[in-house]
Design an enzyme around this catalytic site. Structure first.
Site, PDB file in Angstrom:
ATOM      1  N   TYR A  37       0.861  -1.152   0.139  1.00 33.36           N
ATOM      2  CA  TYR A  37       0.178  -0.149  -0.013  1.00 33.36           C
ATOM      3  C   TYR A  37       0.928   1.273  -0.058  1.00 33.36           C
ATOM      4  CZ  TYR A  37      -3.738  -3.268   1.489  1.00 33.36           C
ATOM      5  OH  TYR A  37      -4.737  -4.031   2.084  1.00 33.36           O
ATOM      6  N   HIS A 193     -11.724   2.839   7.563  1.00 31.66           N
ATOM      7  CA  HIS A 193     -10.448   2.288   6.950  1.00 31.66           C
ATOM      8  C   HIS A 193      -9.825   1.372   8.031  1.00 31.66           C
ATOM      9  CE1 HIS A 193      -9.931   5.124   3.458  1.00 31.66           C
ATOM     10  NE2 HIS A 193      -9.826   3.869   2.725  1.00 31.66           N
ATOM     11  N   ARG A 223      -6.518   7.013  -8.145  1.00 22.49           N
ATOM     12  CA  ARG A 223      -5.673   5.901  -7.768  1.00 22.49           C
ATOM     13  C   ARG A 223      -6.122   4.571  -8.041  1.00 22.49           C
ATOM     14  NH1 ARG A 223      -7.214   2.945  -2.759  1.00 22.49           N
ATOM     15  NH2 ARG A 223      -5.267   2.502  -2.506  1.00 22.49           N
ATOM     16  N   ASN A 225      -6.679   0.582  -7.070  1.00 24.21           N
ATOM     17  CA  ASN A 225      -6.580  -0.469  -6.195  1.00 24.21           C
ATOM     18  C   ASN A 225      -7.061  -1.889  -6.825  1.00 24.21           C
ATOM     19  OD1 ASN A 225      -6.262  -1.493  -3.443  1.00 24.21           O
ATOM     20  ND2 ASN A 225      -8.640  -1.504  -3.007  1.00 24.21           N
ATOM     21  N   GLU A 265      -9.681  -1.592  -9.206  1.00 20.18           N
ATOM     22  CA  GLU A 265     -10.720  -0.430  -9.006  1.00 20.18           C
ATOM     23  C   GLU A 265      -9.761   0.734  -9.414  1.00 20.18           C
ATOM     24  OE1 GLU A 265     -13.258  -2.194  -5.172  1.00 20.18           O
ATOM     25  OE2 GLU A 265     -11.724  -0.891  -5.123  1.00 20.18           O
ATOM     26  N   TYR A 316      -6.395 -10.040   4.274  1.00 19.41           N
ATOM     27  CA  TYR A 316      -7.309  -8.947   4.058  1.00 19.41           C
ATOM     28  C   TYR A 316      -7.994  -9.103   2.850  1.00 19.41           C
ATOM     29  CZ  TYR A 316      -9.093  -4.479   3.970  1.00 19.41           C
ATOM     30  OH  TYR A 316     -10.069  -3.526   3.495  1.00 19.41           O
ATOM     31  N   LYS A 317      -7.257  -9.452   1.527  1.00 18.74           N
ATOM     32  CA  LYS A 317      -7.875  -9.431   0.233  1.00 18.74           C
ATOM     33  C   LYS A 317      -8.621 -10.335   0.193  1.00 18.74           C
ATOM     34  CE  LYS A 317      -4.523  -6.223  -1.717  1.00 18.74           C
ATOM     35  NZ  LYS A 317      -5.424  -5.169  -2.475  1.00 18.74           N
TER      36      LYS A 317
HETATM   37  C1  HEM Z   1     -10.024  -0.038   1.579  1.00 18.94           C
HETATM   38  C2  HEM Z   1      -6.565   3.303   0.818  1.00 18.94           C
HETATM   39  C3  HEM Z   1     -10.072   6.571  -0.291  1.00 18.94           C
HETATM   40  C4  HEM Z   1     -13.458   3.514   1.369  1.00 18.94           C
HETATM   41  C5  HEM Z   1      -8.695   0.402   1.299  1.00 18.94           C
HETATM   42  C6  HEM Z   1      -7.510  -0.154   1.334  1.00 18.94           C
HETATM   43  C7  HEM Z   1      -6.660   0.977   0.994  1.00 18.94           C
HETATM   44  C8  HEM Z   1      -7.209   2.077   0.979  1.00 18.94           C
HETATM   45  C9  HEM Z   1      -5.161   0.455   0.769  1.00 18.94           C
HETATM   46  C10 HEM Z   1      -7.304  -1.676   1.256  1.00 18.94           C
HETATM   47  C11 HEM Z   1      -7.708  -2.041   0.089  1.00 18.94           C
HETATM   48  C12 HEM Z   1      -7.213  -3.478  -0.294  1.00 18.94           C
HETATM   49  O1  HEM Z   1      -6.104  -4.100   0.199  1.00 18.94           O
HETATM   50  O2  HEM Z   1      -8.254  -4.125  -1.105  1.00 18.94           O
HETATM   51  C13 HEM Z   1      -7.166   4.602   0.331  1.00 18.94           C
HETATM   52  C14 HEM Z   1      -6.632   5.612  -0.239  1.00 18.94           C
HETATM   53  C15 HEM Z   1      -7.462   6.683  -0.366  1.00 18.94           C
HETATM   54  C16 HEM Z   1      -8.723   5.734  -0.048  1.00 18.94           C
HETATM   55  C17 HEM Z   1      -5.058   5.819  -0.225  1.00 18.94           C
HETATM   56  C18 HEM Z   1      -7.337   7.922  -0.820  1.00 18.94           C
HETATM   57  C19 HEM Z   1      -7.722   8.444  -2.062  1.00 18.94           C
HETATM   58  C20 HEM Z   1     -11.122   6.026   0.139  1.00 18.94           C
HETATM   59  C21 HEM Z   1     -12.440   6.742   0.161  1.00 18.94           C
HETATM   60  C22 HEM Z   1     -13.517   5.959   0.623  1.00 18.94           C
HETATM   61  C23 HEM Z   1     -12.802   4.652   0.699  1.00 18.94           C
HETATM   62  C24 HEM Z   1     -12.782   8.106  -0.293  1.00 18.94           C
HETATM   63  C25 HEM Z   1     -14.800   6.205   0.618  1.00 18.94           C
HETATM   64  C26 HEM Z   1     -15.835   5.631   1.185  1.00 18.94           C
HETATM   65  C27 HEM Z   1     -12.586   2.149   1.530  1.00 18.94           C
HETATM   66  C28 HEM Z   1     -13.540   1.101   2.177  1.00 18.94           C
HETATM   67  C29 HEM Z   1     -12.521   0.153   2.091  1.00 18.94           C
HETATM   68  C30 HEM Z   1     -11.107   0.625   1.975  1.00 18.94           C
HETATM   69  C31 HEM Z   1     -14.798   1.109   2.348  1.00 18.94           C
HETATM   70  C32 HEM Z   1     -12.663  -1.261   2.613  1.00 18.94           C
HETATM   71  C33 HEM Z   1     -12.441  -1.408   4.227  1.00 18.94           C
HETATM   72  C34 HEM Z   1     -12.951  -2.685   4.684  1.00 18.94           C
HETATM   73  O3  HEM Z   1     -12.161  -3.636   4.726  1.00 18.94           O
HETATM   74  O4  HEM Z   1     -13.913  -2.707   5.282  1.00 18.94           O
HETATM   75  N1  HEM Z   1      -8.410   2.062   1.125  1.00 18.94           N
HETATM   76  N2  HEM Z   1      -8.688   4.661   0.506  1.00 18.94           N
HETATM   77  N3  HEM Z   1     -11.324   4.719   0.367  1.00 18.94           N
HETATM   78  N4  HEM Z   1     -11.454   1.961   1.456  1.00 18.94           N
HETATM   79 FE1  HEM Z   1     -10.050   3.138   0.783  1.00 18.94          FE
END
Ligand code: HEM
Length: 343
Positions: A37, A193, A223, A225, A265, A316-317
């Protein structure tokens, strides 16, 4: 631009496939042989012609089938769209941004005509035409966010900025990688998060939040993902876990190519003009291992990324049950030579 929309399914018989053209434009997310990450945010500027980043919202050959799948998911669970009352203005911002973008970028598919506040929207692929009053809550038989959420590929969250953080106060979520809008709605940045491993010590979430709080109107960012999904299923929600979770046990060395998908994504974030909210759009692309391996460089690189992936990320994934088989399958495509730069 003309697009041929495919008749296909993302559930039951899973007839989804990528054409050679779709494979070529797939947003392969790895610039190195290893992955961790990071704050991988860049300006959401216009990409090359035909690329998934050419326009603010990418419409591709899966558009009609994906919109049909959204409608099915919502019919089974209306809670996939939720908005807190104070997000009404942000909903109209969302409607305006998506209607203007789609009609400017795909004029043969979508049109928007404005006569003061009286707007006429036409979506030709879905056969929708409506004249309505912008800002009037009685315009549609549903909220404006749901109206356009049904007509644009991907998922959408509207984030309210207050108290020094961002709150996920509205969402249209039908193609999520195992997280629940019903659970997360109303939560703040560090709360939703919370389950993500490794990021606290890396400082990723604090830095990303700081960056986003300063996001400017007219300067969107993006970005990538990624995760992996068995079968080309869009709706991998916790609510429907019994429908797809068990598929992870069905992977064998003989069906990896067809069953195992890389799920990427393309996430983009836009500051909105009236509400000062942020739109977070999550556009999902699926490719199976057979399709991915039509690029020798992708197969090699993904083999190395997967083989060396941190155990916390594997867990986690949700890759534990099929990662080793996929690495074994991909190893046959990896000659050990260096992967060319930038691929
Ligand atoms: C999960 C980073 C913005 C919602 C994650 C993960 C990362 C991350 C690294 C883990 C994903 C994986 O391994 O598949 C970021 C970064 C952001 C960002 C750097 C900045 C642009 C957002 C925003 C939302 C969001 C704006 C709005 C809701 C989520 C959710 C998860 C997630 C719901 C899953 C969490 C869970 O396990 O319940 N994000 N994210 N993210 N992100 Fe973000």
């Amino acid at each position: 631009m003309s697009l041929a929309f495919k008749k296909e399914t993302f559930r039951d018989d899973y007839t989804y496939q990528n054409s050679p053209k779709a494979i070529k434009r797939f947003p392969f997310p790895f610039a190195e042989d290893t992955y961790m990450y990071s704050v991988n945010i860049e300006p959401h500027t216009k990409g090359p012609v035909g690329a998934v980043t050419e326009f603010a919202f990418d419409i591709d050959e899966h558009y009609v089938a994906e919109c049909e799948d959204k409608a099915k998911t919502l019919a089974l669970d209306a809670g996939r769209y939720q908005a807190l009352p104070h997000m009404a203005e942000a909903q109209w911002d969302f409607l305006e941004l998506t209607m203007e973008s789609l009609s400017n970028d795909y004029p043969d598919l979508f049109s928007l005509k404005k006569d003061g506040l009286l707007w006429t929207w036409e979506n030709k692929p879905l056969g929708i035409k409506n004249t309505f009053t912008f800002g009037d809550s009685t315009s549609f038989d549903m909220d404006p966010m749901e109206y356009m959420g049904r007509q644009v590929q991907g998922d959408f969250v509207l984030l309210d900025q207050r108290n020094g953080t961002l709150y996920a106060d509205a969402g249209f979520i039908t193609s999520q990688a195992d997280w629940s809008l019903a659970f997360d709605v109303g939560m703040a940045w560090h709360e939703w998060h919370g389950p993500v491993p490794q990021v606290t010590k890396l400082g990723v979430m604090d830095r990303a939040l700081k960056f986003l709080m300063a996001l400017q109107l007219g300067a969107p960012v993006r970005r990538l993902n990624w995760t992996m999904t068995i079968n080309p299923r869009l709706d991998t929600s916790p609510e429907n876990y019994p429908l797809w979770g068990g598929d992870r046990n069905k992977v064998t060395i003989d069906n990896v190519g067809e069953l195992v998908h890389l799920r990427v994504e393309l996430q983009s974030l836009f500051r909105l003009p009236r509400s000062n909210a942020i739109l977070f759009s999550i556009r999902c692309y699926l490719i199976n291992m057979n399709e991915l391996s039509t690029s020798a460089r992708w197969a090699k690189r993904f083999h190395r990324v997967l083989k060396s992936l941190h155990p916390d990320l594997v867990e986690y994934k949700g890759l534990t049950k099929f990662k080793d088989l996929t690495v074994q399958w991909l190893s046959k495509k990896d000659d050990g030579a260096e992967v060319a730069l930038g691929t």
